[in-house]
Enzyme design. Structure first.
Site, PDB file in Angstrom:
ATOM      1  N   TYR A 101      -2.488   3.977  12.508  1.00  0.00           N
ATOM      2  CA  TYR A 101      -2.406   5.238  13.173  1.00  0.00           C
ATOM      3  C   TYR A 101      -2.178   4.960  14.719  1.00  0.00           C
ATOM      4  O   TYR A 101      -1.702   6.037  15.294  1.00  0.00           O
ATOM      5  CB  TYR A 101      -3.382   6.147  12.799  1.00  0.00           C
ATOM      6  CG  TYR A 101      -3.386   6.924  11.695  1.00  0.00           C
ATOM      7  CD1 TYR A 101      -3.323   6.269  10.426  1.00  0.00           C
ATOM      8  CD2 TYR A 101      -2.992   8.449  11.823  1.00  0.00           C
ATOM      9  CE1 TYR A 101      -3.335   7.113   9.220  1.00  0.00           C
ATOM     10  CE2 TYR A 101      -3.017   8.953  10.487  1.00  0.00           C
ATOM     11  CZ  TYR A 101      -2.981   8.299   9.345  1.00  0.00           C
ATOM     12  OH  TYR A 101      -3.212   8.856   8.123  1.00  0.00           O
TER      13      TYR A 101
ATOM     14  N   LYS B 112     -10.707  -3.012   3.854  1.00  0.00           N
ATOM     15  CA  LYS B 112     -10.021  -4.095   2.950  1.00  0.00           C
ATOM     16  C   LYS B 112     -10.227  -5.396   3.705  1.00  0.00           C
ATOM     17  O   LYS B 112      -9.100  -6.266   3.834  1.00  0.00           O
ATOM     18  CB  LYS B 112      -8.545  -3.545   2.795  1.00  0.00           C
ATOM     19  CG  LYS B 112      -8.240  -2.576   1.910  1.00  0.00           C
ATOM     20  CD  LYS B 112      -8.629  -3.047   0.582  1.00  0.00           C
ATOM     21  CE  LYS B 112      -7.304  -3.826  -0.005  1.00  0.00           C
ATOM     22  NZ  LYS B 112      -7.579  -4.230  -1.377  1.00  0.00           N
TER      23      LYS B 112
ATOM     24  N   ASP C 247     -10.528  -0.128  -1.826  1.00  0.00           N
ATOM     25  CA  ASP C 247      -9.829   0.458  -3.338  1.00  0.00           C
ATOM     26  C   ASP C 247     -11.079   0.867  -4.247  1.00  0.00           C
ATOM     27  O   ASP C 247     -11.157   1.440  -4.790  1.00  0.00           O
ATOM     28  CB  ASP C 247      -8.830  -0.656  -3.972  1.00  0.00           C
ATOM     29  CG  ASP C 247      -9.431  -1.955  -3.634  1.00  0.00           C
ATOM     30  OD1 ASP C 247     -10.396  -2.265  -2.736  1.00  0.00           O
ATOM     31  OD2 ASP C 247      -9.161  -2.987  -3.963  1.00  0.00           O
TER      32      ASP C 247
ATOM     33  N   ASP D  33      -8.459   8.458   6.004  1.00  0.00           N
ATOM     34  CA  ASP D  33      -7.561   9.516   5.660  1.00  0.00           C
ATOM     35  C   ASP D  33      -7.679   9.649   4.232  1.00  0.00           C
ATOM     36  O   ASP D  33      -7.568  10.762   3.719  1.00  0.00           O
ATOM     37  CB  ASP D  33      -6.095   9.105   6.105  1.00  0.00           C
ATOM     38  CG  ASP D  33      -5.285  10.162   6.394  1.00  0.00           C
ATOM     39  OD1 ASP D  33      -5.730  11.357   6.398  1.00  0.00           O
ATOM     40  OD2 ASP D  33      -3.920   9.759   6.423  1.00  0.00           O
TER      41      ASP D  33
END
Ligand code: NAD
Length: 399
Positions: free
Chosen positions: A145, A212, A266, A290
């Site tokens: 971002y 992640k 995930d 987000d």
């Protein structure tokens, strides 16, 4: 408001900035300010009041100042320290990437805080939405971002690819667009500190670092490592890690400590659906945050119900999670709940807890009486559909 001994001093009549914003911004702001005023008046018998200061951003600013985000507006928020903000459209072709991102980066509002709780009566796609009670702390200024990217085929993209391929040993295809994902020690630690402070001050049971890190080791993986570092070095006597809970405490965390754990992003999207009761405060980089906040918002009734706060050191900009909703702007049907609940967060931030609780209870009572705006009415069998202004009146009556 002034700063004293590293804390904000709030007078009984603070100046608070507000930005109406674009699209549905004016409609939701017109309903929200009177609700907050009434709650403050009722809670403190007239001894406290908010002095609202209107600031300009977005299309309204373009009309008044000839620019979308005047320096005056940013300076005023930095000076007065607390603002309530409506959504802003990112003007296409203006050369400005996003007004919202610019505001967050310029004012160093590094933590985007989104509490997600269920209000009884709201339609939900899951069986037990009441089990969702989480607060997402999403890093707000860096990660993908940060907006560092170059268009496919541009001179800049080709230059970056050439450097990476010749100097750094990569094999990036020449026809690629390129984005850069910076994640810093300083901002990660500031974000995790804010999440831990919140968890400990509010008796929350756990803080989960969501990354992640298995794939992006030096950005997401580093976020996780720095998160544990802050927790263990600065809060060692107040927290336990999940590993310690298993190895040293027989699987049962001590009552007086908050557990710090981590999950892959995930997997986390599964966890919040399958075992929401196991999660409490979440600390995560920008992009994961987000996705997670919107997924959680859907579990408790959708974007119209999701409030948010953008916090820096002693500065806060409070806004709904949703955008300008151009498809319904000007029709008097937008749900103002998310901005009203953002106002509740703002009152909490100011330490005006009594007024904050009144706002929450009034929204709860209004929805419990099945008086709702169109977005919810469409999903409920026996609801009375109210316009935005009528919903505001109903909330006012319930204060
Ligand atoms: P959006 O959140 O504005 O709308 C998505 C959908 O949800 C639309 O169908 C809309 O009608 C509905 N919706 C949203 N809020 C609602 C509410 N309070 N009540 C009832 N229905 C509601 O997202 P979008 O359409 O992707 O974005 C529109 C614009 O908003 C874009 O320019 C985007 O950049 C901007 N945006 C701004 C912010 C912000 O200011 N913080 C956040 C997100 C998007």
């Amino acid at each position: 408001m002034t700063l004293k001994d590293h804390g904000l001093v709030i007078p009984d009549d603070p100046v608070i900035c507000y930005i109406e914003g674009d699209g549905v911004g004016r409609e939701i702001t017109e309903v929200t300010l009177p609700v907050l005023d009434r709650a403050v008046e009722q809670a403190y018998g007239g001894t406290r009041r908010i002095v609202w200061l209107k600031l300009y951003a977005g299309k309204e600013a373009m009309n008044v100042y000839g620019e979308y985000l005047p320096a005056d507006t940013l300076e005023a928020v930095a000076y007065y320290r607390v603002a309530l903000k409506g959504p802003l459209e990112t003007p296409m072709g203006s050369g400005i990437r996003s007004l919202n991102v610019t505001i967050r980066q310029t004012l160093n509002l590094y933590a985007c805080v989104r509490p997600v709780t269920y209000i009884s009566g709201v339609p939900s796609p899951v069986k037990h939405p009441e089990m969702v009670n989480m607060v997402v702390f999403r890093e707000n200024t860096e990660d993908l971002y940060a907006g560092i990217e170059w268009k496919q085929g541009s001179r800049e993209a080709l230059k970056v690819i050439d450097f990476l391929n010749t100097e750094m040993g990569t094999r990036i295809s020449l026809d690629s667009g390129v984005g850069v994902k910076p994640i810093s020690v300083k901002r990660t630690k500031a974000l995790v500190r804010a999440a831990l402070d919140y968890a400990l001050a509010n008796g929350r049971k756990s803080v989960t670092l969501v990354t992640k890190g298995n794939i992006m080791k030096f950005t997401e993986g580093a976020f996780r490592a720095w998160g544990y570092e802050v927790a263990q070095q600065e809060y060692g006597d107040k927290i336990v890690t999940e590993k310690d809970v298993l190895d040293k405490f027989g699987g049962q965390a001590p009552e007086d400590k908050s557990t710090v754990k981590d999950r892959l992003a995930d997997n986390m999207l599964q966890q919040i659906l399958l075992y929401p009761e196991q999660y409490d405060v979440i600390a995560t980089p920008n992009l994961n945050g987000d996705y997670i906040s919107d997924a959680l918002a859907a579990q408790v009734g959708g974007l119209g119900m999701a409030p948010g706060a953008n916090l820096g050191d002693h500065i806060g900009v409070f806004e709904a999670t949703h955008g300008t909703a151009p498809d319904i702007a000007g029709q008097g049907i937008v749900d103002p709940t998310a901005l009203i609940l953002s106002g509740e967060l703002m009152l909490e931030y100011m330490g005006w807890q009594e007024a904050a609780r009144m706002v929450h209870k009034a929204v709860q009572a209004t929805i419990a009486s099945r008086q709702v705006t169109k977005d919810l009415a469409l999903q409920m069998d026996d609801a009375k559909e109210l316009s935005t202004a009528e919903f505001g009146q109903a909330v006012l009556k319930n204060i």
